[in-house]
Scaffold this active site. Structure first.
Site, PDB file in Angstrom:
ATOM      1  N   ASP A   1       0.334   4.653  -4.588  1.00  0.00           N
ATOM      2  CA  ASP A   1       1.352   5.189  -3.690  1.00  0.00           C
ATOM      3  C   ASP A   1       2.315   6.032  -4.518  1.00  0.00           C
ATOM      4  OD1 ASP A   1       3.495   5.646  -1.965  1.00  0.00           O
ATOM      5  OD2 ASP A   1       3.341   3.669  -1.023  1.00  0.00           O
ATOM      6  N   HIS A   2       2.339   7.346  -4.248  1.00  0.00           N
ATOM      7  CA  HIS A   2       3.143   8.255  -5.064  1.00  0.00           C
ATOM      8  C   HIS A   2       4.644   8.057  -4.833  1.00  0.00           C
ATOM      9  CE1 HIS A   2       3.341  11.413  -7.896  1.00  0.00           C
ATOM     10  NE2 HIS A   2       2.212  12.016  -7.555  1.00  0.00           N
ATOM     11  N   ARG A   3       5.026   7.314  -3.808  1.00  0.00           N
ATOM     12  CA  ARG A   3       6.441   7.031  -3.598  1.00  0.00           C
ATOM     13  C   ARG A   3       6.963   6.019  -4.614  1.00  0.00           C
ATOM     14  NH1 ARG A   3       6.144   5.083   2.529  1.00  0.00           N
ATOM     15  NH2 ARG A   3       4.454   3.910   1.517  1.00  0.00           N
TER      16      ARG A   3
ATOM     17  N   PRO B   1       1.638   8.281   0.989  1.00  0.00           N
ATOM     18  CA  PRO B   1       1.228   9.511   0.287  1.00  0.00           C
ATOM     19  C   PRO B   1       0.510   9.123  -1.006  1.00  0.00           C
ATOM     20  CG  PRO B   1       3.560   9.101  -0.060  1.00  0.00           C
ATOM     21  CD  PRO B   1       3.079   8.025   0.859  1.00  0.00           C
TER      22      PRO B   1
END
Length: 490
Positions: A460-462, A287
């Protein structure tokens, strides 16, 4: 006489569990005597073009595959016989000219066996077979010219088939259908590129009818396309004259999609397949989010010359940007981290293996500068120039194309300002750099011309949130706008 026992060399796993490789070209031919570990072919893996060494020594009795084809891991590559044993009939997988020459050799052997002692006949048959399927035979597309600096192939004279001993056959025994005049051999043509040969085959063209315009007499892609156009124009003229029916043949219909003629169908190379798999996985699993900023790089542009080393050579802008990126990553290490396979852990590292996106003739490659954070600007500059040059040759060691923890993509060298880059899985971030060009900029309320560059960070938004990513980008911006604050070690 000892019977030849062929040993089969099968394509091994060339690293990282690769399942196939593309055959670029053969470096040997049927009938050649090779030694252990001698390079016998060039193959294209998902990483680079590499030479394939033979684990066996002896006389080559068969080559499997043609340049441009894909060979699966475990599939046979070539067969080698003991040089002291009688050779088997040579084979070259899929090469029409080779099959013709092999048949010619068989005919010659039958003729020479009809006269003289068996031992003499057998020797002459062996020599005939060598001439037909061995070193004198030319694989279409590569000829017998010596490869510069390789020392693996020697110039050889073009094979001349010996006159067979006349067989004593009565008129009554002669077959009624025997031809009375020999058929002229097809013209030898030079098709250097397997892609050009495949294009001609896909377009239904005979390479023997195509006029070559290459500098060395080779048929080029343009020659094939020109012949295809001429062929299409001739066909249209025939149709317009009413000499054909108004129906479209099945072959013609298959060569058109939505009313447009299909020019070519080229199988994806191992590199393109690897790129496709990596980017598809990145898009499907990560994401991602993007932040970008326009940066005034005028000061960096002006003081770069002052950073020259003892040799008077200033570092490249890419090296300076890489240096500032590494300094910022030291403060924001999550962007040079990875997620564990089950995504339950964030794995951070002591330092950075810097990947550098490089545009090559084979496609996008990302060579790696290991432990780049330990290098000075001068060392980093030299390393970046070396990996980029090696990647463009297509012969980079596959080990140098893996292990990166962060990628820098200077697409400004391609003449573009910005890009929505895709993260190089399994990394978690990539920094893109656009053109550094003059633009109107407001300084102290006045519009002036300044050197502006756009930075784009995809992350990576995680692993982190926008504030963390923005902090990294602000740090890189500060170092570019005030380059001497970094106190670079030249």
């Amino acid at each position: 006489m000892t019977t030849a026992t062929a040993r089969v060399f099968r394509l091994p796993d060339l690293g990282e569990g690769l399942t196939e490789a593309g055959l670029v070209q053969w470096l040997v031919q049927v009938g050649d005597t090779i030694r252990t570990d001698q390079a016998i072919a060039e193959v294209e893996t998902a990483k680079s073009v590499v030479e394939l060494p033979s684990p066996f020594a002896g006389v080559i009795t068969a080559l499997h595959g043609e340049p441009g084809e894909t060979i699966a891991v475990g599939a046979p590559v070539l067969e080698v016989a003991d040089p002291d044993a009688a050779p088997a009939a040579p084979k070259i997988g899929g090469t029409a000219d080779s099959r013709t020459d092999a048949a010619e050799a068989s005919d010659i052997r039958q003729s020479v066996r009809s006269a003289g002692t068996p031992a003499e006949a057998e020797k002459e048959a062996y020599r005939a077979e060598e001439r037909a399927g061995g070193s004198g035979n030319v694989l279409i597309g590569y000829g017998t010219s010596e490869r510069a600096g390789s020392g693996r192939r020697r110039p050889r004279a073009v094979r001349q088939a010996p006159a067979a001993a006349p067989a004593q056959v009565s008129d009554a025994a002669a077959p009624a259908s025997a031809p009375t005049t020999p058929t002229a051999a097809p013209r030898r043509v030079a098709v250097r590129s397997p892609l050009v040969r495949r294009l001609a085959r896909d377009l239904g063209l005979d390479v023997h009818t195509i006029e070559a315009t290459g500098a060395d007499g080779a048929i080029t892609r343009a020659d094939v396309l020109r012949a295809a156009v001429d062929h299409a124009v001739d066909g249209a003229a025939v149709a317009a004259s009413g000499t054909t029916t108004g129906t479209t043949s099945t072959a013609d219909a298959a060569a058109a999609i939505d009313g447009l003629a299909v020019v070519a169908r080229e199988r994806m190379s191992p590199l393109r397949k690897a790129v496709s798999a990596t980017l598809s996985r990145s898009r499907s699993e990560i994401p991602e989010a993007t932040v970008w900023v326009d940066v005034d790089a005028t000061r960096l542009w002006e003081v770069r010359a002052e950073m020259a080393g003892p040799d008077g050579k200033a570092p490249s802008l890419t090296a300076l940007l890489a240096r500032y990126t590494l300094l910022a990553l030291a403060e924001y290490p999550l962007l040079a981290a990875r997620l564990s396979e089950d995504t339950s852990e964030i794995v951070t590292f002591d330092g950075v293996n810097l990947g550098v996106a490089a545009d090559t003739d084979r496609g996008l490659m990302v060579p790696v500068v290991p432990r780049a954070h330990e290098l000075s600007i001068a060392e980093l500059d030299g390393a970046l120039r070396e990996v980029a040059a090696t990647a463009r040759t297509g012969r980079m060691d596959p080990a140098r194309l893996r292990g990166s923890t962060f990628t820098l993509n200077n697409y400004g060298s391609l003449g573009v300002d910005g890009s929505a880059a895709i993260i190089n899985h399994p990394e978690v971030a990539i920094l893109g750099v656009g053109r550094m060009i003059e633009r109107p900029w407001v300084v102290d309320g006045t519009i002036v011309a300044r050197r502006i560059v756009q930075l784009s960070l995809v992350f990576d938004h995680r692993v982190c949130d926008g504030g963390y990513a923005a902090g990294f980008l602000r740090r890189v911006t500060e170092l570019i706008e005030h380059p001497l604050r970094a106190y670079p070690r030249v």
